[in-house]
Design an enzyme around this catalytic site. Sequence first.
Site, short mmCIF file in Angstrom:
data_model
loop_
_atom_site.label_atom_id
_atom_site.label_comp_id
_atom_site.label_asym_id
_atom_site.label_seq_id
_atom_site.Cartn_x
_atom_site.Cartn_y
_atom_site.Cartn_z
N ILE A 33 19.38 -11.58 9.54
CA ILE A 33 20.66 -10.93 9.83
C ILE A 33 21.53 -11.81 10.74
O ILE A 33 22.71 -12.05 10.47
CB ILE A 33 20.41 -9.55 10.49
CG1 ILE A 33 19.75 -8.60 9.48
CG2 ILE A 33 21.71 -8.96 11.02
CD1 ILE A 33 19.22 -7.29 10.07
N ASP B 52 17.94 -19.40 19.46
CA ASP B 52 16.70 -19.03 18.76
C ASP B 52 15.51 -19.66 19.46
O ASP B 52 15.68 -20.60 20.24
CB ASP B 52 16.76 -19.50 17.30
CG ASP B 52 15.88 -18.65 16.38
OD1 ASP B 52 16.41 -17.74 15.74
OD2 ASP B 52 14.65 -18.89 16.34
N TYR C 101 7.34 -0.25 18.12
CA TYR C 101 8.61 -0.81 17.64
C TYR C 101 9.68 0.27 17.65
O TYR C 101 10.81 0.03 18.10
CB TYR C 101 8.41 -1.39 16.23
CG TYR C 101 9.66 -1.99 15.63
CD1 TYR C 101 10.11 -3.26 15.98
CD2 TYR C 101 10.40 -1.29 14.67
CE1 TYR C 101 11.25 -3.82 15.42
CE2 TYR C 101 11.54 -1.84 14.09
CZ TYR C 101 11.96 -3.10 14.46
OH TYR C 101 13.10 -3.64 13.90
N LYS D 18 13.30 0.23 19.77
CA LYS D 18 14.62 0.29 19.14
C LYS D 18 15.39 1.55 19.57
O LYS D 18 16.62 1.56 19.57
CB LYS D 18 14.48 0.19 17.62
CG LYS D 18 14.02 -1.20 17.16
CD LYS D 18 15.01 -2.29 17.59
CE LYS D 18 14.67 -3.67 17.09
NZ LYS D 18 15.69 -4.68 17.39
N PRO E 1 20.22 -1.25 11.48
CA PRO E 1 19.85 -1.58 10.11
C PRO E 1 18.80 -0.61 9.55
O PRO E 1 18.00 -0.05 10.30
CB PRO E 1 19.24 -2.98 10.23
CG PRO E 1 19.59 -3.47 11.60
CD PRO E 1 19.76 -2.27 12.45
N VAL F 221 16.47 -0.92 5.85
CA VAL F 221 15.48 -1.91 5.40
C VAL F 221 16.25 -3.09 4.79
O VAL F 221 16.97 -2.95 3.82
CB VAL F 221 14.48 -1.31 4.39
CG1 VAL F 221 13.51 -0.41 5.12
CG2 VAL F 221 15.16 -0.54 3.28
#
Length: 258
Positions: free
Chosen positions: A17, A36, A154, A158, A184, A186
């Site tokens: 993304i 990154d 997870y 989120k 988002p 999937v």
Amino acid sequence: MRLENKTAIVTGAGSGISEEVAKTYLKEGANCVLVDLKNLDEQFAPLAEKYKNKIAVVRADISKKDDIAHVVETAVNKFNQVDILFNGAGIFDMRSILEESWEVFDRLFTVNVKGTFFLMQAVAQQMVKQGKGGKIINVSSQAGRRGEALVSHYCATKAAVISYTQSAALALASYHINVNAIVPGVIDTPMWDQVDALFARYENRPLGEKKKLVGEAVPLGRMGLPSDFSGAAVFFASSESDYITAQALNVDGGNWMS
Ligand code: NAP
């Protein structure tokens, strides 16, 4: 071009993304600081050639204090300012509730919550200093909207991203800093190879089956693509969203209704 004369920090820019969002921000005229864990010099060399002097690459771990400071310093040293943060770096893992998972908990919360929050804080401090407002876009997940039997840690990370988005939006509103989240569903990125492999193991499925099923279950009939995020990511970064803050926008083909 909707982001001309703006400088954006994009984390997780090496994949999925955020990589697509970085390319879209460049097309829209922004200077981009690409962050990154891995070195992105080679990957972005063609774009660095195309968008001369508009790209800075920073190898950094967003969960480390010194790395966060280095990311913001790089943006200020090279482009004098930070106007946009796309806080996209994140990691995934799963364990059953009854399984030992201290290390998984620490790893997920360190990157997805601590990293996301403290980078947002460092960027917000810089934006306040600049006195011109700014745009912060955090990346949550449909997993942050509800619990999942195998994905508890997870999901919790989120959900925390949505909560921090709301708190930061209220705290920073008087500085004209908008803070929103993209949620988002999937999305077909390298992360889903890992997600699919984990579901194959935990649900005793063939590789690829979970990914196929989740795509078919999306009301719009397919998994999302990174390019499905470009519109929302530019909208939240641009002046078109000046009167929108503290929101979490689902980009999920209709998977979640809110
Ligand atoms: P991805 O393809 O795995 O990309 C994530 C990128 O973040 C990778 O380049 C990764 O680097 C980098 N990264 C990981 N930890 C980092 C750290 N500590 N510091 C700096 N960079 C780091 O994932 P994606 O699918 O594009 O996901 C992007 C965001 O969307 C994540 O926050 C994810 O949780 C969220 N999301 C994704 C989906 C989906 O279905 N794909 C659904 C909901 C939410 P390495 O490759 O070197 O590890």
